[in-house]
Write a protein that holds these residues in place. Structure first.
Motif, PDB file in Angstrom:
ATOM      1  N   ARG A   1     -40.306 -53.633 -10.499  1.00  0.00           N
ATOM      2  CA  ARG A   1     -41.674 -53.360 -10.090  1.00  0.00           C
ATOM      3  C   ARG A   1     -42.418 -53.650  -9.375  1.00  0.00           C
ATOM      4  NH1 ARG A   1     -42.805 -50.753 -15.223  1.00  0.00           N
ATOM      5  NH2 ARG A   1     -40.688 -50.539 -16.774  1.00  0.00           N
ATOM      6  N   HIS A   2     -43.844 -53.022  -8.546  1.00  0.00           N
ATOM      7  CA  HIS A   2     -43.815 -53.914  -8.451  1.00  0.00           C
ATOM      8  C   HIS A   2     -45.708 -52.873  -8.805  1.00  0.00           C
ATOM      9  CE1 HIS A   2     -45.613 -49.789  -5.797  1.00  0.00           C
ATOM     10  NE2 HIS A   2     -44.928 -49.631  -6.285  1.00  0.00           N
ATOM     11  N   PHE A   3     -46.597 -54.314  -8.964  1.00  0.00           N
ATOM     12  CA  PHE A   3     -48.657 -53.757  -8.905  1.00  0.00           C
ATOM     13  C   PHE A   3     -48.447 -52.492  -7.693  1.00  0.00           C
ATOM     14  CE2 PHE A   3     -47.933 -57.446 -10.403  1.00  0.00           C
ATOM     15  CZ  PHE A   3     -48.754 -58.084 -11.421  1.00  0.00           C
ATOM     16  N   ALA A   4     -49.378 -52.045  -8.314  1.00  0.00           N
ATOM     17  CA  ALA A   4     -49.675 -50.580  -8.058  1.00  0.00           C
ATOM     18  C   ALA A   4     -51.114 -50.876  -6.322  1.00  0.00           C
ATOM     19  CB  ALA A   4     -50.692 -49.895  -8.835  1.00  0.00           C
ATOM     20  N   ASP A   5     -51.056 -51.920  -6.014  1.00  0.00           N
ATOM     21  CA  ASP A   5     -52.239 -52.008  -5.210  1.00  0.00           C
ATOM     22  C   ASP A   5     -51.510 -52.805  -4.113  1.00  0.00           C
ATOM     23  OD1 ASP A   5     -52.236 -54.553  -6.570  1.00  0.00           O
ATOM     24  OD2 ASP A   5     -53.630 -55.498  -6.381  1.00  0.00           O
ATOM     25  N   ASN A   6     -49.954 -52.994  -4.126  1.00  0.00           N
ATOM     26  CA  ASN A   6     -49.149 -53.879  -2.990  1.00  0.00           C
ATOM     27  C   ASN A   6     -47.695 -52.624  -2.958  1.00  0.00           C
ATOM     28  OD1 ASN A   6     -47.549 -56.061  -1.794  1.00  0.00           O
ATOM     29  ND2 ASN A   6     -46.943 -56.616  -3.912  1.00  0.00           N
ATOM     30  N   PRO A   7     -48.728 -51.748  -1.958  1.00  0.00           N
ATOM     31  CA  PRO A   7     -47.701 -50.754  -0.893  1.00  0.00           C
ATOM     32  C   PRO A   7     -46.608 -52.026  -0.228  1.00  0.00           C
ATOM     33  CG  PRO A   7     -50.281 -51.117   0.048  1.00  0.00           C
ATOM     34  CD  PRO A   7     -50.038 -51.983  -0.963  1.00  0.00           C
ATOM     35  N   ALA A   8     -46.967 -52.666   0.157  1.00  0.00           N
ATOM     36  CA  ALA A   8     -45.829 -53.469   0.907  1.00  0.00           C
ATOM     37  C   ALA A   8     -44.547 -53.380   0.366  1.00  0.00           C
ATOM     38  CB  ALA A   8     -46.546 -54.631   2.061  1.00  0.00           C
ATOM     39  N   SER A   9     -45.188 -54.286  -1.084  1.00  0.00           N
ATOM     40  CA  SER A   9     -43.750 -53.879  -1.711  1.00  0.00           C
ATOM     41  C   SER A   9     -42.509 -53.086  -2.220  1.00  0.00           C
ATOM     42  CB  SER A   9     -44.230 -55.100  -3.126  1.00  0.00           C
ATOM     43  OG  SER A   9     -42.937 -55.193  -3.907  1.00  0.00           O
TER      44      SER A   9
ATOM     45  N   ALA B   1     -35.208 -57.447 -20.074  1.00  0.00           N
ATOM     46  CA  ALA B   1     -34.564 -56.131 -21.677  1.00  0.00           C
ATOM     47  C   ALA B   1     -34.261 -54.856 -21.346  1.00  0.00           C
ATOM     48  CB  ALA B   1     -35.662 -56.244 -22.363  1.00  0.00           C
ATOM     49  N   GLY B   2     -34.824 -54.097 -20.620  1.00  0.00           N
ATOM     50  CA  GLY B   2     -33.907 -52.839 -19.721  1.00  0.00           C
ATOM     51  C   GLY B   2     -32.872 -52.852 -18.953  1.00  0.00           C
ATOM     52  N   GLY B   3     -32.763 -54.284 -18.172  1.00  0.00           N
ATOM     53  CA  GLY B   3     -31.425 -54.009 -18.072  1.00  0.00           C
ATOM     54  C   GLY B   3     -31.704 -55.258 -16.486  1.00  0.00           C
ATOM     55  N   PRO B   4     -31.152 -55.497 -15.185  1.00  0.00           N
ATOM     56  CA  PRO B   4     -31.494 -56.580 -14.726  1.00  0.00           C
ATOM     57  C   PRO B   4     -32.430 -55.685 -13.674  1.00  0.00           C
ATOM     58  CG  PRO B   4     -29.471 -55.046 -14.346  1.00  0.00           C
ATOM     59  CD  PRO B   4     -29.638 -54.766 -15.415  1.00  0.00           C
ATOM     60  N   GLU B   5     -33.280 -57.349 -13.287  1.00  0.00           N
ATOM     61  CA  GLU B   5     -34.181 -56.360 -12.618  1.00  0.00           C
ATOM     62  C   GLU B   5     -34.330 -57.359 -11.533  1.00  0.00           C
ATOM     63  OE1 GLU B   5     -39.342 -57.404 -13.155  1.00  0.00           O
ATOM     64  OE2 GLU B   5     -38.492 -55.962 -14.941  1.00  0.00           O
ATOM     65  N   LEU B   6     -34.998 -57.175 -10.035  1.00  0.00           N
ATOM     66  CA  LEU B   6     -34.919 -57.517  -8.704  1.00  0.00           C
ATOM     67  C   LEU B   6     -36.972 -58.162  -8.994  1.00  0.00           C
ATOM     68  CD1 LEU B   6     -33.101 -58.056  -5.851  1.00  0.00           C
ATOM     69  CD2 LEU B   6     -34.936 -56.198  -5.356  1.00  0.00           C
ATOM     70  N   GLY B   7     -36.421 -59.596  -8.217  1.00  0.00           N
ATOM     71  CA  GLY B   7     -37.376 -59.989  -8.273  1.00  0.00           C
ATOM     72  C   GLY B   7     -37.926 -61.165  -6.660  1.00  0.00           C
ATOM     73  N   TYR B   8     -38.463 -60.653  -5.949  1.00  0.00           N
ATOM     74  CA  TYR B   8     -38.579 -61.295  -5.025  1.00  0.00           C
ATOM     75  C   TYR B   8     -39.858 -61.609  -4.261  1.00  0.00           C
ATOM     76  CZ  TYR B   8     -39.759 -56.528  -2.861  1.00  0.00           C
ATOM     77  OH  TYR B   8     -40.717 -56.049  -2.901  1.00  0.00           O
TER      78      TYR B   8
ATOM     79  N   ALA C   1     -52.805 -55.341 -14.738  1.00  0.00           N
ATOM     80  CA  ALA C   1     -53.181 -54.483 -13.361  1.00  0.00           C
ATOM     81  C   ALA C   1     -51.684 -52.632 -13.340  1.00  0.00           C
ATOM     82  CB  ALA C   1     -52.869 -54.535 -12.246  1.00  0.00           C
ATOM     83  N   PRO C   2     -51.995 -52.049 -12.942  1.00  0.00           N
ATOM     84  CA  PRO C   2     -50.731 -51.206 -13.506  1.00  0.00           C
ATOM     85  C   PRO C   2     -49.619 -51.932 -11.971  1.00  0.00           C
ATOM     86  CG  PRO C   2     -53.258 -49.969 -12.737  1.00  0.00           C
ATOM     87  CD  PRO C   2     -52.867 -51.525 -12.371  1.00  0.00           C
ATOM     88  N   THR C   3     -48.173 -51.618 -13.018  1.00  0.00           N
ATOM     89  CA  THR C   3     -47.571 -51.944 -12.286  1.00  0.00           C
ATOM     90  C   THR C   3     -46.370 -50.227 -11.896  1.00  0.00           C
ATOM     91  OG1 THR C   3     -45.519 -52.522 -13.989  1.00  0.00           O
ATOM     92  CG2 THR C   3     -47.218 -54.280 -12.829  1.00  0.00           C
ATOM     93  N   VAL C   4     -45.693 -50.260 -10.551  1.00  0.00           N
ATOM     94  CA  VAL C   4     -44.849 -48.839 -10.464  1.00  0.00           C
ATOM     95  C   VAL C   4     -43.394 -48.795 -10.373  1.00  0.00           C
ATOM     96  CG1 VAL C   4     -43.723 -46.899  -8.803  1.00  0.00           C
ATOM     97  CG2 VAL C   4     -46.797 -48.005  -9.014  1.00  0.00           C
ATOM     98  N   HIS C   5     -43.016 -48.573 -11.836  1.00  0.00           N
ATOM     99  CA  HIS C   5     -40.835 -48.934 -12.033  1.00  0.00           C
ATOM    100  C   HIS C   5     -40.355 -48.082 -10.336  1.00  0.00           C
ATOM    101  CE1 HIS C   5     -37.622 -48.200 -14.555  1.00  0.00           C
ATOM    102  NE2 HIS C   5     -37.262 -49.474 -14.033  1.00  0.00           N
ATOM    103  N   HIS C   6     -39.670 -49.320 -10.917  1.00  0.00           N
ATOM    104  CA  HIS C   6     -38.684 -48.057  -9.478  1.00  0.00           C
ATOM    105  C   HIS C   6     -37.063 -49.075 -10.380  1.00  0.00           C
ATOM    106  CE1 HIS C   6     -40.665 -47.700  -5.820  1.00  0.00           C
ATOM    107  NE2 HIS C   6     -41.738 -48.340  -7.005  1.00  0.00           N
ATOM    108  N   VAL C   7     -35.944 -47.980 -10.027  1.00  0.00           N
ATOM    109  CA  VAL C   7     -34.906 -48.147  -9.730  1.00  0.00           C
ATOM    110  C   VAL C   7     -33.882 -47.657  -8.936  1.00  0.00           C
ATOM    111  CG1 VAL C   7     -34.206 -45.652 -10.935  1.00  0.00           C
ATOM    112  CG2 VAL C   7     -33.040 -47.641 -11.994  1.00  0.00           C
ATOM    113  N   ILE C   8     -32.178 -48.450  -9.165  1.00  0.00           N
ATOM    114  CA  ILE C   8     -31.322 -47.742  -7.925  1.00  0.00           C
ATOM    115  C   ILE C   8     -30.345 -47.858  -8.524  1.00  0.00           C
ATOM    116  CG2 ILE C   8     -30.952 -50.205  -6.858  1.00  0.00           C
ATOM    117  CD1 ILE C   8     -30.544 -49.091  -4.532  1.00  0.00           C
ATOM    118  N   ASP C   9     -29.246 -47.158  -8.310  1.00  0.00           N
ATOM    119  CA  ASP C   9     -28.347 -47.151  -9.187  1.00  0.00           C
ATOM    120  C   ASP C   9     -27.199 -47.086  -7.769  1.00  0.00           C
ATOM    121  OD1 ASP C   9     -28.801 -45.750 -11.640  1.00  0.00           O
ATOM    122  OD2 ASP C   9     -29.749 -43.965 -10.608  1.00  0.00           O
TER     123      ASP C   9
END
Length: 189
Positions: free
Chosen positions: A124-132, A83-90, A159-167
């Motif tokens: 987005r990545h889970f806050a406890d996943n610094p590798a992501s 809904a917020g636009g295309p999201e990357l998953g991996y 669990a908390p997730t951190v939002h990232h974006v790339i323009d």
């Protein structure tokens, strides 16, 4: 669609891939960092995933590592309609963590995103996943400061997730003012 990077070959899923997929993703350490994968991840889940249709401008790829005896599946990467636009998953199988494969796969998909019409990609990545977080940073994403609860079937509670974006860069118009430096050559002619 297919993408060849320095070390990887990204391709669509094929029906016969289900067993290899299941063997790699049926791992709680992997699924706990995914928001859309079921847990436990069974053979039927893998069969459904490989049979799912591809989205036109939201492609999903199997990440494979070519070698002397064929290409081994090592993960998955793609763009998901959100809904917020295309999201990357991996995700990358645990036995291949720490070798830069996720970053290489993400960069490969981003190189295709702009030609598909995307101008901004969310992740987005889970806050406890610094590798992501490092993968996203190396690929050019930046944190937005937004943190919200996310769900994973392999986690007992949200669990908390951190939002990232790339323009993604605006397209260069060869006939316009940002013509890549060709205007001086036209005047000299």
């Amino acid at each position: 669609m297919f993408i060849r990077s320095e070390r990887l070959f990204l391709r669509p899923a094929w029906p016969e891939d289900w067993a290899e997929l299941h063997a790699l993703i049926d791992n709680e350490a992997v699924v706990r960092n995914l928001s859309r994968a079921p847990w436990p991840y069974g053979p039927d889940d893998a069969k459904r995933f490989v049979a799912a249709p591809q989205g036109g401008n939201h492609p999903q790829f199997f990440v494979t590592l070519p070698g002397a005896h064929g290409a081994r599946l090592i993960g998955c990467v793609g763009l998901i309609e959100d809904a917020g636009g295309p999201e990357l998953g991996y995700w990358i199988a645990q036995g291949y963590w720490g070798r830069g494969f996720a970053t290489e796969a993400v960069r490969s998909v981003l190189s295709l995103a702009r030609p598909l019409g995307h101008r901004q990609i969310n992740a987005r990545h889970f806050a406890d996943n610094p590798a992501s977080a490092r993968v996203l940073e190396k690929a050019g994403f930046r944190p937005t400061g937004e943190i919200r609860l996310g769900h994973s079937a392999a986690r007992p509670q949200p669990a908390p997730t951190v939002h990232h974006v790339i323009d993604l860069a605006a397209p260069m118009d060869c006939d316009g003012p940002e013509d890549g430096g060709f205007e001086p050559m036209r005047r000299a002619a």
